[in-house]
Design a protein around this motif. Structure first.
Motif, PDB file in Angstrom:
ATOM      1  N   ARG A   5       0.845  -1.190   0.000  1.00  0.00           N
ATOM      2  CA  ARG A   5       0.000   0.000   0.000  1.00  0.00           C
ATOM      3  C   ARG A   5       0.882   1.242   0.000  1.00  0.00           C
ATOM      4  NH1 ARG A   5      -4.231   1.967   4.789  1.00  0.00           N
ATOM      5  NH2 ARG A   5      -5.266   3.614   3.578  1.00  0.00           N
ATOM      6  N   ILE A   6       0.536   2.202  -0.840  1.00  0.00           N
ATOM      7  CA  ILE A   6       1.257   3.468  -0.905  1.00  0.00           C
ATOM      8  C   ILE A   6       0.269   4.600  -0.670  1.00  0.00           C
ATOM      9  CG2 ILE A   6       2.580   5.057  -2.362  1.00  0.00           C
ATOM     10  CD1 ILE A   6       3.622   2.659  -3.908  1.00  0.00           C
ATOM     11  N   ARG A   7       0.605   5.477   0.284  1.00  0.00           N
ATOM     12  CA  ARG A   7      -0.166   6.693   0.496  1.00  0.00           C
ATOM     13  C   ARG A   7       0.770   7.877   0.294  1.00  0.00           C
ATOM     14  NH1 ARG A   7      -2.943   5.136   6.204  1.00  0.00           N
ATOM     15  NH2 ARG A   7      -1.176   3.692   6.233  1.00  0.00           N
ATOM     16  N   HIS A   8       0.418   8.787  -0.604  1.00  0.00           N
ATOM     17  CA  HIS A   8       1.326   9.865  -0.994  1.00  0.00           C
ATOM     18  C   HIS A   8       0.569  11.190  -1.024  1.00  0.00           C
ATOM     19  CE1 HIS A   8       4.731  11.216  -3.965  1.00  0.00           C
ATOM     20  NE2 HIS A   8       4.605  12.017  -2.921  1.00  0.00           N
ATOM     21  N   TYR A   9       1.040  12.140  -0.234  1.00  0.00           N
ATOM     22  CA  TYR A   9       0.470  13.490  -0.202  1.00  0.00           C
ATOM     23  C   TYR A   9       1.515  14.481  -0.705  1.00  0.00           C
ATOM     24  CZ  TYR A   9      -0.694  18.092   1.625  1.00  0.00           C
ATOM     25  OH  TYR A   9      -0.932  19.444   1.733  1.00  0.00           O
ATOM     26  N   THR A  10       1.109  15.390  -1.586  1.00  0.00           N
ATOM     27  CA  THR A  10       2.007  16.443  -2.041  1.00  0.00           C
ATOM     28  C   THR A  10       1.289  17.777  -2.039  1.00  0.00           C
ATOM     29  OG1 THR A  10       1.437  16.090  -4.372  1.00  0.00           O
ATOM     30  CG2 THR A  10       3.380  14.932  -3.526  1.00  0.00           C
ATOM     31  N   SER A  11       2.064  18.826  -1.948  1.00  0.00           N
ATOM     32  CA  SER A  11       1.533  20.187  -1.970  1.00  0.00           C
ATOM     33  C   SER A  11       2.133  20.933  -3.155  1.00  0.00           C
ATOM     34  CB  SER A  11       1.888  20.906  -0.659  1.00  0.00           C
ATOM     35  OG  SER A  11       1.429  22.240  -0.670  1.00  0.00           O
ATOM     36  N   GLY A  12       1.279  21.429  -4.049  1.00  0.00           N
ATOM     37  CA  GLY A  12       1.731  22.278  -5.139  1.00  0.00           C
ATOM     38  C   GLY A  12       2.255  21.571  -6.367  1.00  0.00           C
ATOM     39  N   VAL A  13       2.296  20.253  -6.348  1.00  0.00           N
ATOM     40  CA  VAL A  13       2.828  19.506  -7.485  1.00  0.00           C
ATOM     41  C   VAL A  13       2.136  18.140  -7.546  1.00  0.00           C
ATOM     42  CG1 VAL A  13       4.693  18.457  -6.142  1.00  0.00           C
ATOM     43  CG2 VAL A  13       4.978  18.772  -8.611  1.00  0.00           C
ATOM     44  N   PHE A  14       2.017  17.570  -8.739  1.00  0.00           N
ATOM     45  CA  PHE A  14       1.442  16.229  -8.858  1.00  0.00           C
ATOM     46  C   PHE A  14       2.416  15.217  -8.260  1.00  0.00           C
ATOM     47  CE2 PHE A  14      -1.027  18.473 -11.999  1.00  0.00           C
ATOM     48  CZ  PHE A  14      -2.249  17.812 -12.038  1.00  0.00           C
ATOM     49  N   PRO A  15       1.921  14.214  -7.535  1.00  0.00           N
ATOM     50  CA  PRO A  15       2.806  13.180  -6.973  1.00  0.00           C
ATOM     51  C   PRO A  15       3.607  12.491  -8.075  1.00  0.00           C
ATOM     52  CG  PRO A  15       0.627  13.050  -5.989  1.00  0.00           C
ATOM     53  CD  PRO A  15       0.515  14.015  -7.133  1.00  0.00           C
ATOM     54  N   GLY A  56       3.679  20.704   3.010  1.00  0.00           N
ATOM     55  CA  GLY A  56       4.652  19.617   3.065  1.00  0.00           C
ATOM     56  C   GLY A  56       4.362  18.516   2.070  1.00  0.00           C
ATOM     57  N   SER A  57       5.039  17.400   2.266  1.00  0.00           N
ATOM     58  CA  SER A  57       4.862  16.232   1.414  1.00  0.00           C
ATOM     59  C   SER A  57       5.243  15.009   2.230  1.00  0.00           C
ATOM     60  CB  SER A  57       5.759  16.340   0.173  1.00  0.00           C
ATOM     61  OG  SER A  57       5.628  15.210  -0.656  1.00  0.00           O
ATOM     62  N   LEU A  58       4.516  13.917   2.048  1.00  0.00           N
ATOM     63  CA  LEU A  58       4.860  12.708   2.788  1.00  0.00           C
ATOM     64  C   LEU A  58       4.411  11.468   2.030  1.00  0.00           C
ATOM     65  CD1 LEU A  58       2.144  11.389   4.377  1.00  0.00           C
ATOM     66  CD2 LEU A  58       2.384  13.489   5.666  1.00  0.00           C
ATOM     67  N   ILE A  59       5.132  10.385   2.290  1.00  0.00           N
ATOM     68  CA  ILE A  59       4.831   9.086   1.703  1.00  0.00           C
ATOM     69  C   ILE A  59       4.791   8.061   2.829  1.00  0.00           C
ATOM     70  CG2 ILE A  59       5.605   7.262   0.134  1.00  0.00           C
ATOM     71  CD1 ILE A  59       7.083   9.401  -1.474  1.00  0.00           C
ATOM     72  N   VAL A  60       3.738   7.248   2.841  1.00  0.00           N
ATOM     73  CA  VAL A  60       3.618   6.177   3.828  1.00  0.00           C
ATOM     74  C   VAL A  60       3.537   4.854   3.065  1.00  0.00           C
ATOM     75  CG1 VAL A  60       2.275   5.222   5.727  1.00  0.00           C
ATOM     76  CG2 VAL A  60       2.408   7.707   5.430  1.00  0.00           C
ATOM     77  N   LEU A  61       4.445   3.941   3.387  1.00  0.00           N
ATOM     78  CA  LEU A  61       4.507   2.648   2.718  1.00  0.00           C
ATOM     79  C   LEU A  61       4.159   1.537   3.701  1.00  0.00           C
ATOM     80  CD1 LEU A  61       7.918   3.136   0.843  1.00  0.00           C
ATOM     81  CD2 LEU A  61       5.625   3.551  -0.061  1.00  0.00           C
ATOM     82  N   ASP A  62       3.171   0.735   3.351  1.00  0.00           N
ATOM     83  CA  ASP A  62       2.814  -0.433   4.144  1.00  0.00           C
ATOM     84  C   ASP A  62       3.233  -1.690   3.384  1.00  0.00           C
ATOM     85  OD1 ASP A  62       1.234   0.468   6.587  1.00  0.00           O
ATOM     86  OD2 ASP A  62       0.211   1.571   5.001  1.00  0.00           O
TER      87      ASP A  62
END
Length: 286
Positions: A110-120, A223-229
């Motif tokens: 599982r990948i969860r990806h949040y970005t601000s101001g740009v496409f992931p 900000g930007s963050l990625i969570v990997l399960d």
């Protein structure tokens, strides 16, 4: 021997060794025989559940025909993997850190990806990727080094690997200003929006959500963050930075907070259906 705790550095070491072994055509049985170990030990290490002594790694690197750069990286990872002292986070300062991030993404369930101001990154079209990276050429690296071409090729391969690897759930949330910030040209933006729409259509397990600029209470603002399960390993969190080394988090206190931040942003964002409608509407601007 009991399995060691899976950490970011042990998982990275295991994935690199697995790739080198597969490329060389060697089996786990052959690798184990080369260092006087059972093949089960090779399997443990490749799954991030253990480490090997430096002399054992040297034998395997010889067996796999590793390049000089690969040898330096594996031996350095081996030092980190053997460390027993607790640490809050792991900072990857070795060359080609982006390649190891791709390994982790490809193996995640599982990948969860949040970005601000740009496409992931995993949602970027080839034209958008090139425009983003070309803008950095001669700024974050020497334009004469050829890094732009290497990074473009890597990003596209990273997308292919993440999408073609084992079935996974992927959730993306990005802020509305990514639709308004022109990257490359209006033509690039139009193809980028179409690319996201097509990608979501082709991959039903992929969720795309847009967070409105007027939304209040975003815990990941700016900000930007990625969570990997993973199906058989602890969760890993990663907070991309504009410049500097890659830092990973695998302690539950950190990864739980990062997952909560993403989930909160997802709750605040438009639904996938509403986001799709906004993407279609935004095409009129380009």
């Amino acid at each position: 021997m009991a399995d060691a705790q899976q950490t970011v550095e042990r998982m990275q070491l295991g994935l690199v060794l697995q790739e080198l072994r597969s490329r060389s055509g060697r089996s786990q049985q052959e690798a184990g025989q080369a260092i006087g170990r059972a093949y089960v030990r090779i399997s443990q290490v490749e799954h991030g559940k253990g480490a090997l002594k430096q002399e054992e790694l040297v034998v395997l690197l010889d067996l796999y025909g590793a390049s000089r750069a690969e040898r330096e990286t594996v031996l350095a990872l081996g030092v980190q993997a053997r460390r027993r002292a607790p640490r809050r986070a792991y900072t990857d300062v070795l060359p080609d850190a982006f390649q190891r991030l791709a390994d982790l993404q490809a193996n995640a369930s599982r990948i969860r990806h949040y970005t601000s101001g740009v496409f992931p990154g995993l949602l970027q079209s080839a034209e958008y990727v090139e425009a983003v990276i070309r803008a950095c050429d001669g700024v974050w690296w020497d334009a004469a080094s050829g890094q732009a071409e290497t990074r473009i090729a890597f990003r596209l391969d990273q997308q292919r690997r993440a999408l073609a690897a084992q079935p996974k759930s992927m959730s993306f949330v990005f802020t509305e200003d990514a639709l308004r910030t022109v990257v490359g040209s209006e033509s690039v933006m139009r193809s980028q929006i179409l690319h996201v729409l097509q990608l979501a259509e082709r991959h039903p397990s992929t969720s795309v959500q847009i967070l409105r600029s007027t939304t209040v209470g975003n815990p990941a603002l700016g900000g930007s963050l990625i969570v990997l399960d993973f199906s058989n390993a602890p969760r890993i969190g990663y907070a991309p930075t504009l410049y500097g080394p890659t830092t990973y988090y695998d302690q539950p206190a950190d990864t739980t907070s990062m997952a909560c931040a993403f989930d909160r942003a997802s709750e605040l964002a438009l639904s996938p259906a509403e986001s799709r409608a906004l993407l279609i509407e935004s095409l009129k601007e380009f």
